[in-house]
Enzyme design. Sequence first.
Site, PDB file in Angstrom:
ATOM      1  N   CYS A  38       0.840  -1.203   0.000  1.00 57.06           N
ATOM      2  CA  CYS A  38       0.000   0.000   0.000  1.00 57.06           C
ATOM      3  C   CYS A  38       0.873   1.251   0.000  1.00 57.06           C
ATOM      4  O   CYS A  38       2.006   1.243   0.471  1.00 57.06           O
ATOM      5  CB  CYS A  38      -0.886  -0.030   1.247  1.00 57.06           C
ATOM      6  N   HIS A  59       0.573  -3.598   6.052  1.00 56.81           N
ATOM      7  CA  HIS A  59      -0.576  -3.449   6.964  1.00 56.81           C
ATOM      8  C   HIS A  59      -1.880  -3.851   6.292  1.00 56.81           C
ATOM      9  O   HIS A  59      -2.951  -3.495   6.772  1.00 56.81           O
ATOM     10  CB  HIS A  59      -0.644  -1.996   7.446  1.00 56.81           C
TER      11      HIS A  59
HETATM   12 ZN   LIG Z   1      -2.827   1.155   3.437  1.00 63.03          ZN
END
Ligand SMILES: [Zn+2]
Length: 359
Positions: A38, A59
Site C-alpha cells: 500500500c 498493513h
Molecule cells: Zn494502506
Amino acid sequence: MRAAIFEEANKPLTIEDVDIIDPRPGEVLVRTSCSGVCHSDLHFIDGLWKLPMSCVLGHEAAGVVEAIGEGVNYVQPGDRVIMSFKPFCGKCYYCLSGKPNLCAAPEFDQAAASRLTWKGKPILQFANVGSFAEMMITTENGLVKIPEEMPMAEAALIGCGVTTGVGAALYTAQVEGGSTVAIIGCGGIGLNIIQGCRIAGAANIIAIDIIDSKLEMATNFGATHTINSKETNLDEAIKEITKGLGVEYAFEAIGAPAAATEAFNIIRPGGTAVVVGMHPLGSDISVPGPYFLQEKKLIGCMYGSTRFREHMPKLIDLYLQDRLDLTSLVSRRLKLEDVNEAFRSMKAGEVARSVLEFT
Ligand SMILES: [Zn+2]
Ligand SMILES: [Zn+2]
C-alpha cells in the site's frame, strides 16, 4: 521467520530472519497468506512519515490463524482472517461512541513494539500487522473472520485500500444516489472510492489523474468521466461536466496538500470534500476561508469511517455478489523478496496493487 526489514528511509527493504513471540493472553498468531503493498508503507520508505525504530512494514493482509493465546474465543486455529491496522480496545471513548476506527488505546502501540526481535533487539510491527513477514501477531480485536469461499489475495486488499476507499464513499461522505462526484488520484485508494460511489448509485463519477493508464482503470471501476489534469484545465472541465455547479462530493486520494485544495475548490456550495490521502507530517492544507459561508465542508477520513468487524463482511458480500471488483485490483502477484520491486512499480504508476503471496 522471514520478514522484510525497514531500517532507514530511501533504502531498500532487506529480507532477514526475525523472531516472533508466541501469542500472549488475548493475542492471535496468524500465518500470512497474502499482503497488499500500500502507498502508506511507501510514505515511511520515502521518509515522509517517521518510525521510531527498525520495523516490519505491511498493513494490508489476510492469513490463517496458527495459534491463540489464553482467553481468546473469537477465533480458533485454522480460521481464515483479515488483519485490521486499527484494533479496537472496546473500552475507550471512541470505541464506546461507535467509532472504533478512531480508537486511541495506547496499549496497541506498546504491544506492536514488543512482539518481534531481530539480532536480539526489539523491532516494531507496523500498525499491529507487519505483513511483510511470514507470520503476524495481533490482539483478538485486530482481526475479522472471513468465509471459505473468499480468496486470500482479494481478502488482503480489504485490510486497507478497499475498506478505506469504498468506506470513504459509503460511510465517510455517505454519497447519495444520483450524485455527481469527483475523485482526485486513481491509485489503489482512488479506484476503490470510485467503486464505492458506483455502489452508492452516484450518477456522474469524474476520475481525475495525470496518467492515462490510471484513468483507463478508473473507467473499468465505474468512472463515467475522466480528466487528465496535466493536459486539461481541471476547473474548466469540472464546470463543463457539471453545468457550472461543481461536484457534490470530491475525494482527495493522493496525500498532496495541493490536491486537497483542488478537491475543496471543485465542490459546489453545500458540497463535501473528503481528504482520504495520507499527508506528509508537518504539511498544511490551504483553502479559501470565505467559501465556508457557502457551507462547503472539508472533512477527514480514517479507515473509511468503518467499524471493521461490521463492514468488512459487508464488503465481502458485495464481492461475492460481483458488485465489488477486487480481482482487477490485483495487478501483480509477487513473492516477499520482490517487495522492493512492488514499491518501484507503485511509484511508476504501473499497478493498482501488487500482492505478495506466501506459500
Ligand atoms: Zn494502506
Ligand atoms: Zn478503543
